[in-house]
Design a protein around this motif. Structure first.
Motif, PDB file in Angstrom:
ATOM      1  N   UNK A  48      20.876 -13.628 -24.820  1.00 26.32           N
ATOM      2  CA  UNK A  48      19.730 -15.176 -24.960  1.00 26.32           C
ATOM      3  C   UNK A  48      20.353 -15.045 -26.892  1.00 26.32           C
ATOM      4  N   UNK A  49      20.715 -16.717 -26.728  1.00 23.22           N
ATOM      5  CA  UNK A  49      20.132 -16.638 -28.546  1.00 23.22           C
ATOM      6  C   UNK A  49      19.248 -17.205 -28.516  1.00 23.22           C
ATOM      7  N   UNK A  50      19.129 -17.186 -30.146  1.00 22.08           N
ATOM      8  CA  UNK A  50      17.748 -18.087 -30.578  1.00 22.08           C
ATOM      9  C   UNK A  50      17.591 -19.907 -30.732  1.00 22.08           C
ATOM     10  N   UNK A  51      19.357 -20.022 -30.380  1.00 22.10           N
ATOM     11  CA  UNK A  51      19.121 -21.361 -29.944  1.00 22.10           C
ATOM     12  C   UNK A  51      19.099 -22.242 -28.928  1.00 22.10           C
ATOM     13  N   UNK A  52      18.509 -20.992 -27.840  1.00 18.83           N
ATOM     14  CA  UNK A  52      18.632 -21.452 -26.978  1.00 18.83           C
ATOM     15  C   UNK A  52      17.148 -21.500 -26.770  1.00 18.83           C
ATOM     16  N   UNK A  53      16.665 -20.781 -27.605  1.00 22.05           N
ATOM     17  CA  UNK A  53      14.780 -20.594 -27.155  1.00 22.05           C
ATOM     18  C   UNK A  53      14.306 -21.482 -27.831  1.00 22.05           C
ATOM     19  N   UNK A  54      14.888 -22.172 -28.733  1.00 20.13           N
ATOM     20  CA  UNK A  54      14.567 -23.515 -29.944  1.00 20.13           C
ATOM     21  C   UNK A  54      14.529 -24.211 -29.245  1.00 20.13           C
ATOM     22  N   UNK A  55      15.800 -24.572 -27.942  1.00 18.05           N
ATOM     23  CA  UNK A  55      16.015 -26.451 -27.497  1.00 18.05           C
ATOM     24  C   UNK A  55      15.118 -26.103 -26.350  1.00 18.05           C
ATOM     25  N   UNK A  56      15.117 -24.805 -26.543  1.00 19.02           N
ATOM     26  CA  UNK A  56      13.900 -25.445 -24.990  1.00 19.02           C
ATOM     27  C   UNK A  56      14.094 -25.613 -23.359  1.00 19.02           C
TER      28      UNK A  56
END
Length: 135
Positions: A48-56
């Motif tokens: 999991x990438x931080x961009x995955x979390x940020x995108x929500x």
């Protein structure tokens, strides 16, 4: 970790089985030839990438299987993303008391991201000093 299970539901032996995952590419299978009714499997991991979390947005993953006999199928797996945007602020004065007018108090503000989502556009407003410049 994703597990891919391929079952030959037809009446012909399948050869040259190949699984392609839209996020992970080609998946290695335990067997690439399957008799009718037989199964094989493979696994792959996605970090999991931080961009995955940020995108929500949920992580949606699609895998497709094909064979030389032109048998095909696909499957979709969805993993929920539950990142929270949380922030904490502390304010610390360089003195604990004042004794005369004109004495200067220096405040230090510490802002900490206590959630899982990258925070942008942070702003601090002090009720006595107004807008505070952040690094």
């Amino acid at each position: 970790t994703y597990t891919y299970t391929i079952t030959n539901t037809g009446e012909v032996t399948l050869t040259g089985l190949a699984v392609n995952d839209d996020k992970l590419g080609a998946i290695t299978l335990a067997a690439t030839t399957l008799a009718p009714g037989a199964s094989t499997s493979g696994t792959a991991t996605y970090t999991v990438l931080q961009s995955d979390i940020d995108a929500g947005l949920d992580i949606v993953n699609v895998a497709s299987v094909s064979s030389e006999e032109e048998a095909t199928d696909s499957a979709t797996e969805t993993v929920a993303v539950n990142g929270a945007a949380l922030v904490d602020i502390t304010k610390l004065a360089d003195v604990t008391q004042v004794t005369e007018a004109g004495q200067v108090i220096t405040y230090t503000y510490t802002i900490t991201n206590t959630g899982e989502v990258t925070l942008t556009g942070l702003a601090v407003n002090d009720d006595k000093l107004g807008a505070i410049t952040l690094a």
